[in-house]
Every structure is written in structure tokens, then in C-alpha cells.
Design an enzyme around this catalytic site. Structure first.
Site, PDB file in Angstrom:
ATOM      1  N   GLN A  62     -83.963 106.779  37.222  1.00 22.90           N
ATOM      2  CA  GLN A  62     -84.955 107.496  36.674  1.00 22.90           C
ATOM      3  C   GLN A  62     -85.223 106.886  34.868  1.00 22.90           C
ATOM      4  O   GLN A  62     -85.896 107.627  34.378  1.00 22.90           O
ATOM      5  CB  GLN A  62     -84.195 109.151  36.283  1.00 22.90           C
ATOM      6  CG  GLN A  62     -84.312 109.853  37.705  1.00 22.90           C
ATOM      7  CD  GLN A  62     -85.512 109.894  38.348  1.00 22.90           C
ATOM      8  OE1 GLN A  62     -86.664 110.144  37.913  1.00 22.90           O
ATOM      9  NE2 GLN A  62     -85.340 109.450  39.599  1.00 22.90           N
ATOM     10  N   ASP A  94     -76.711 104.516  39.233  1.00 25.09           N
ATOM     11  CA  ASP A  94     -77.338 105.768  39.898  1.00 25.09           C
ATOM     12  C   ASP A  94     -78.261 106.200  39.496  1.00 25.09           C
ATOM     13  O   ASP A  94     -79.362 105.581  39.023  1.00 25.09           O
ATOM     14  CB  ASP A  94     -75.885 106.656  39.997  1.00 25.09           C
ATOM     15  CG  ASP A  94     -75.626 107.002  38.402  1.00 25.09           C
ATOM     16  OD1 ASP A  94     -76.512 107.030  37.386  1.00 25.09           O
ATOM     17  OD2 ASP A  94     -74.471 107.646  37.959  1.00 25.09           O
ATOM     18  N   SER A  95     -78.428 107.727  39.613  1.00 17.81           N
ATOM     19  CA  SER A  95     -79.813 108.164  39.412  1.00 17.81           C
ATOM     20  C   SER A  95     -80.276 108.079  37.938  1.00 17.81           C
ATOM     21  O   SER A  95     -81.642 108.381  37.656  1.00 17.81           O
ATOM     22  CB  SER A  95     -79.755 109.750  39.934  1.00 17.81           C
ATOM     23  OG  SER A  95     -78.749 110.286  39.147  1.00 17.81           O
ATOM     24  N   ILE A  96     -79.431 108.184  37.043  1.00 15.70           N
ATOM     25  CA  ILE A  96     -79.571 107.828  35.868  1.00 15.70           C
ATOM     26  C   ILE A  96     -80.363 106.775  35.500  1.00 15.70           C
ATOM     27  O   ILE A  96     -81.275 106.536  34.612  1.00 15.70           O
ATOM     28  CB  ILE A  96     -78.437 107.933  34.839  1.00 15.70           C
ATOM     29  CG1 ILE A  96     -77.600 109.529  35.042  1.00 15.70           C
ATOM     30  CG2 ILE A  96     -78.621 107.896  33.294  1.00 15.70           C
ATOM     31  CD1 ILE A  96     -76.296 109.519  34.321  1.00 15.70           C
TER      32      ILE A  96
END
Length: 121
Positions: free
Chosen positions: A15, A10-12
């Protein structure tokens, strides 16, 4: 061809190449030894990840070579409470477990099929 490390999440994960991120640290650690391939999807949960899994992995194994390693990091969005503003991302625990098992099974089957095709062809 260098081995590939695929980061799927996911976004973890998305990023993870930001300054000081864990993806950047992996790329630095394995510089000139392996390529780190990013497949991070902001806002995704395991339900949505299963739907895009095949397309997300296109090109992740260049030249038909299996990735040397795959990380699967999902759960933060699945854990959103269903009665809150991000409730549409919520995935019940049993479904979350099943989804993670299905994602891992996808990679296991792909590795087995790839190994079999190399031995037989």
C-alpha cells in the site's frame, strides 16, 4: 539504464503507493533518477516471503543490473498472536529472526554473484 530501488514486504509495502505513502514519496524523490519497483504482498509473513522470494524478484533487476537498494519490511503479520483470528500468520520470534537473516542473505549472495559474473565474464 536507471538504477532500481526494490521495495519488498507485506501489505504496508503493498500500500506504499497509496496517496501520501512512503513508496510514492520515494518514487517522487527519485523521479527520473531511479525506478522504484514494488514487491508488496498483502498478508504475507517472513515464512511465506521466503517461499516466494525468487519468483518475487524476477524482473526486479532489469537487464541483469543489481538493484541499487532493497528494502525489506515484514513483521506486522509475523507478530499476530497465535490464539487470535489471524493466528495462522504468526511466526515465533526466533524463526522470524532466522527468516529475516535468510532474506537478507539472499540479496547479499545475489549481489556477490552478480558482481563476480561482471568481473569474470
Amino acid at each position: 539504464m536507471r538504477p532500481r530501488l526494490v521495495l519488498f514486504g507485506d501489505s504496508i509495502t503493498e500500500q506504499s503507493f497509496a496517496s501520501g505513502g512512503w513508496g510514492a514519496a520515494l518514487a517522487d524523490h527519485f523521479a527520473r533518477q531511479a525506478d522504484v519497483v514494488l514487491r508488496g504482498f498483502d498478508g504475507y509473513n517472513t515464512r511465506w516471503a521466503l517461499k516466494v522470494l525468487d519468483r518475487a524478484m524476477e524482473g526486479a533487476a532489469a537487464g541483469g543490473a543489481d538493484p541499487a537498494a532493497v528494502t525489506v519490511f515484514f513483521g506486522a503479520n509475523d507478530a499476530n498472536l497465535p490464539d487470535r483470528s489471524q493466528g495462522h500468520q504468526h511466526v515465533p520470534l526466533e524463526e522470524y529472526q532466522d527468516n529475516l537473516r535468510a532474506i537478507c542473505a539472499h540479496f547479499k549472495v545475489a549481489a556477490i554473484l552478480s558482481s563476480w559474473s561482471r568481473e569474470c565474464c
